[in-house]
Design a protein around this motif. Structure first.
Motif: not given
Length: 192
Positions: A20-30, A47-53
């Motif tokens: 998925q790294s080449g797909r311009t991910v803007t937001h991640v929920l881990s 650059t992306h915004h990431r939230t981890t639970l």
């Protein structure tokens, strides 16, 4: 609430993150097990915004494991609310939600966000959307129950989850053995 200002929705497991790294991910929920090490795959992302639970993929209390709680689902919904209300986002965004395998916690999270951002959409349509995003989806029933309660769906998400489980078992009979083996027999019993 405004629908998610995101044009691409992806669900995957840890092993699929590098692709998925080449797909311009803007937001991640881990959504990861507690004490899971940092994932190196995200070093290759832009650059992306990431939230981890952090909680385990279980539906019944188990010694030494963290059961999903209403607060976890509330945090997922808050993540979605923040995403939808962001003035800076445009329709070219890409939301990626992942857990360990991309089957249970992540699909429950995505369904919760879809139900939140489309409050007037029928439950069967929400699950249809989920299957389009991740055909092998088997959402964590406890998380769906919490989302149903928090979103005021009056049991309709859980009722549709029963039908979804039945549909998945017909599509992929190996779910019967797999879910029983990992302690999710109660979800098999829910299937309609």
């Amino acid at each position: 609430m405004k629908p998610l200002s995101i044009s691409t929705l992806t669900i995957c497991g840890i092993d699929e993150l590098p692709a998925q790294s080449g797909r311009t991910v803007t937001h991640v929920l881990s959504i990861l097990d507690p004490n899971w090490p940092e994932l190196e795959a995200f070093q290759a992302y832009g650059t992306h915004h990431r939230t981890t639970l952090n909680f385990h993929d279980i539906i019944d209390a188990d010694a030494g494991k963290i059961l999903p709680q209403p607060q976890h689902v509330a945090e997922i919904l808050n993540f979605g609310k923040t995403l939808a209300e962001s003035e800076a986002e445009d329709t070219k965004g890409h939301l990626l939600i992942h857990c360990h395998m991309g089957i249970s916690r992540s699909t429950a999270a995505m369904l919760s966000l879809l139900a939140q951002s489309h409050p007037d959409e029928s439950e069967d349509r929400l699950f249809e959307r989920l299957r389009q995003i991740r055909p092998q989806a088997w959402p964590n029933s406890l998380m769906i129950q919490y989302a149903d309660d928090l979103l005021g769906r009056n049991g309709r998400l859980v009722d549709e989850l029963r039908r979804h489980y039945g549909w998945q078992i017909k599509r992929e009979p190996n779910y019967l053995e797999w879910m029983a083996r990992i302690g999710r027999s109660r979800e098999l019993e829910m299937a309609v």
